[in-house]
Design an enzyme around this catalytic site. Structure first.
Site, PDB file in Angstrom:
ATOM      1  N   ASP A 169       2.959  13.444   6.581  1.00  0.00           N
ATOM      2  CA  ASP A 169       3.608  12.952   7.808  1.00  0.00           C
ATOM      3  C   ASP A 169       2.665  13.288   8.966  1.00  0.00           C
ATOM      4  O   ASP A 169       1.690  14.039   8.794  1.00  0.00           O
ATOM      5  CB  ASP A 169       4.981  13.642   7.977  1.00  0.00           C
ATOM      6  CG  ASP A 169       5.774  13.108   9.169  1.00  0.00           C
ATOM      7  OD1 ASP A 169       5.435  12.017   9.687  1.00  0.00           O
ATOM      8  OD2 ASP A 169       6.727  13.784   9.604  1.00  0.00           O
ATOM      9  N   CYS A 171       6.455   8.748   5.585  1.00  0.00           N
ATOM     10  CA  CYS A 171       7.706   8.247   6.171  1.00  0.00           C
ATOM     11  C   CYS A 171       7.448   7.160   7.209  1.00  0.00           C
ATOM     12  O   CYS A 171       8.330   6.359   7.480  1.00  0.00           O
ATOM     13  CB  CYS A 171       8.482   9.395   6.793  1.00  0.00           C
ATOM     14  SG  CYS A 171       7.580  10.224   8.112  1.00  0.00           S
ATOM     15  N   GLN A 207      15.692   9.752   5.592  1.00  0.00           N
ATOM     16  CA  GLN A 207      14.336   9.528   5.096  1.00  0.00           C
ATOM     17  C   GLN A 207      14.195  10.094   3.688  1.00  0.00           C
ATOM     18  O   GLN A 207      13.660   9.445   2.777  1.00  0.00           O
ATOM     19  CB  GLN A 207      13.317  10.188   6.036  1.00  0.00           C
ATOM     20  CG  GLN A 207      11.879   9.988   5.605  1.00  0.00           C
ATOM     21  CD  GLN A 207      11.470   8.524   5.603  1.00  0.00           C
ATOM     22  OE1 GLN A 207      11.629   7.839   6.598  1.00  0.00           O
ATOM     23  NE2 GLN A 207      10.957   8.030   4.484  1.00  0.00           N
ATOM     24  N   ARG A 239      14.800   2.522   2.893  1.00  0.00           N
ATOM     25  CA  ARG A 239      15.697   3.051   3.930  1.00  0.00           C
ATOM     26  C   ARG A 239      16.937   2.160   4.040  1.00  0.00           C
ATOM     27  O   ARG A 239      18.058   2.638   4.172  1.00  0.00           O
ATOM     28  CB  ARG A 239      14.982   3.104   5.301  1.00  0.00           C
ATOM     29  CG  ARG A 239      13.846   4.105   5.412  1.00  0.00           C
ATOM     30  CD  ARG A 239      14.341   5.545   5.434  1.00  0.00           C
ATOM     31  NE  ARG A 239      15.277   5.815   6.512  1.00  0.00           N
ATOM     32  CZ  ARG A 239      14.931   6.171   7.748  1.00  0.00           C
ATOM     33  NH1 ARG A 239      13.662   6.335   8.065  1.00  0.00           N
ATOM     34  NH2 ARG A 239      15.850   6.429   8.666  1.00  0.00           N
ATOM     35  N   HIS A 285      15.653  15.280   8.503  1.00  0.00           N
ATOM     36  CA  HIS A 285      15.632  13.809   8.489  1.00  0.00           C
ATOM     37  C   HIS A 285      16.184  13.353   7.127  1.00  0.00           C
ATOM     38  O   HIS A 285      15.460  12.814   6.280  1.00  0.00           O
ATOM     39  CB  HIS A 285      14.207  13.303   8.710  1.00  0.00           C
ATOM     40  CG  HIS A 285      14.116  11.856   9.101  1.00  0.00           C
ATOM     41  ND1 HIS A 285      15.228  11.046   9.254  1.00  0.00           N
ATOM     42  CD2 HIS A 285      13.037  11.056   9.360  1.00  0.00           C
ATOM     43  CE1 HIS A 285      14.832   9.830   9.590  1.00  0.00           C
ATOM     44  NE2 HIS A 285      13.517   9.813   9.653  1.00  0.00           N
TER      45      HIS A 285
HETATM   46  N1   CP Z   1      10.572   7.039   9.287  1.00  0.00           N
HETATM   47  C1   CP Z   1      11.328   6.813  10.372  1.00  0.00           C
HETATM   48  O1   CP Z   1      12.378   7.446  10.579  1.00  0.00           O
HETATM   49  O2   CP Z   1      10.857   5.829  11.179  1.00  0.00           O
HETATM   50  P1   CP Z   1      11.380   5.457  12.638  1.00  0.00           P
HETATM   51  O3   CP Z   1      10.978   6.579  13.553  1.00  0.00           O
HETATM   52  O4   CP Z   1      10.695   4.168  12.968  1.00  0.00           O
HETATM   53  O5   CP Z   1      12.871   5.310  12.593  1.00  0.00           O
HETATM   54  N1  NVA Z   2       8.112  14.076  11.889  1.00  0.00           N
HETATM   55  C1  NVA Z   2       8.186  12.833  12.597  1.00  0.00           C
HETATM   56  C2  NVA Z   2       8.966  11.829  11.823  1.00  0.00           C
HETATM   57  C3  NVA Z   2       9.136  10.481  12.457  1.00  0.00           C
HETATM   58  C4  NVA Z   2       9.943   9.539  11.643  1.00  0.00           C
HETATM   59  C5  NVA Z   2       8.822  13.053  13.963  1.00  0.00           C
HETATM   60  O1  NVA Z   2       9.810  13.794  14.049  1.00  0.00           O
HETATM   61  O2  NVA Z   2       8.323  12.507  14.942  1.00  0.00           O
END
Ligand code: CP
Ligand code: NVA
Length: 316
Positions: free
Chosen positions: A232, A273, A140, A301, A137
């Protein structure tokens, strides 16, 4: 400080942070800070550019911040769900990549398999941006670095403790931290460690930056003297069937709560996040408390992705 996005040698894609180097990340963060301070100065920077966004998983922050970001830079966005595209009925990624490259200037995609975006990037002539896969990600992590930079003005000597699942967010944070020279402590239960290939790459990066990586099963050890504590969710998107087992495996030791945070520096900051599950990975007291900077982090972001879009699109 400004970067000249016309001459800087930014890569084509942002699939993971590994395509970028320390100087590029730091330049991007400095550009993001400048954009946050003086947004109107950049309001025509990507005039006429179109960003396509494909979502295979839900999103609030990624979707809205990318769309607002490209609009604020003078460009436009097209938001798509795979279900509504022919790709959802089995059209090859290769054909989709070639066709989209004829119409738009970049694609931001959120999906499951990391291989899928690698395949998209292989065949697309336009930049591909990872808006989250099961493995990474990166956008993020850019916002996370920006938030740390805003508080500390530097990365060297700053300690970040991540408590919880060795997931996509943790992978990108680890790579980002190792790249810029943060000291990173990870605490996770057996069976939920970071992927070996990510740890290998992060350790390689530390040889250049002097960043320290410490991995333990003991959250208290990880958090000791930390400047930032990050967590997270325990169950990521796509893992819903494992939810009960994950809750059981994490709940006993891995919640960020007042008992744990007292081992951190007195002026530590809490990062997440989002979305968060209050009273699971973090207590309400901590996430909504005075040390939490989650909304600043989420807000960043927008700024850092504007800098990313400028870096990869302005000179194209
Ligand atoms: N942190 C993040 O990526 O949030 P969303 O899933 O809302 O995009
Ligand atoms: N680890 C989480 C992050 C969401 C922004 C997921 O992948 O669902």
């Amino acid at each position: 400080m400004m970067i000249d996005t016309k001459t800087a040698t930014f890569g084509k894609d942002m699939l993971s942070l590994l395509e970028w180097n320390k100087a590029e990340l730091i330049d991007m963060i400095k550009l993001a800070v400048a954009m946050k301070t003086n947004p109107s100065h950049y309001s025509h920077m990507l005039s006429g550019k179109i960003l396509g966004m494909i979502f295979d998983k839900p999103s609030t922050r990624t979707r809205v911040s990318f769309e607002a970001g490209i609009l604020q830079l003078g460009g436009q966005a097209i938001v798509m769900s795979s279900k509504e595209l022919q790709i959802g009925r089995g059209e090859p990624i290769k054909d989709t990549a070639h066709v989209m490259s004829e119409y738009i200037d970049a694609i931001m995609i959120r999906t499951f398999s990391h291989q899928k975006i690698e395949e998209l990037a292989t065949h697309a002539s336009i930049p591909i941006i990872n808006g989250l896969t099961d493995l990474h990600h990166p956008c993020q992590a850019l916002a996370d670095l920006m938030t740390i930079y805003e508080w500390k003005d530097q990365f060297n000597g700053v300690k970040l403790a991540y408590i919880g699942d060795g997931n996509n967010v943790c992978h990108s944070l680890l790579l980002a931290g190792a790249m810029v020279g943060l000291d990173i402590s990870l605490a996770m239960p057996k069976g939920y460690e970071v992927a070996e290939e990510i740890l290998f790459e992060a350790q390689k990066l530390t040889e250049q930056t002097g960043s320290q990586i410490f991995i333990t099963e003991d959250p208290q050890l990880a958090v000791t003297d930390a400047d930032f504590i990050y967590t997270d969710v325990w169950t990521s998107m796509g893992q819903e069937e494992e939810n009960a087992k994950r809750l059981a495996d994490f709940a006993e030791k891995y919640q960020v709560n007042a008992q744990l945070t007292r081992y951190a520096k007195p002026d530590y900051h809490f990062l997440h996040c989002l979305p968060a599950h209050r009273e699971e990975e973090v207590t309400t007291e901590i996430i909504d408390g005075e040390h939490s900077v989650i909304y600043q982090q989420a807000g960043n972001r927008l700024h850092v992705q504007k800098a990313l879009l400028a870096a990869i699109l302005e000179s194209k």
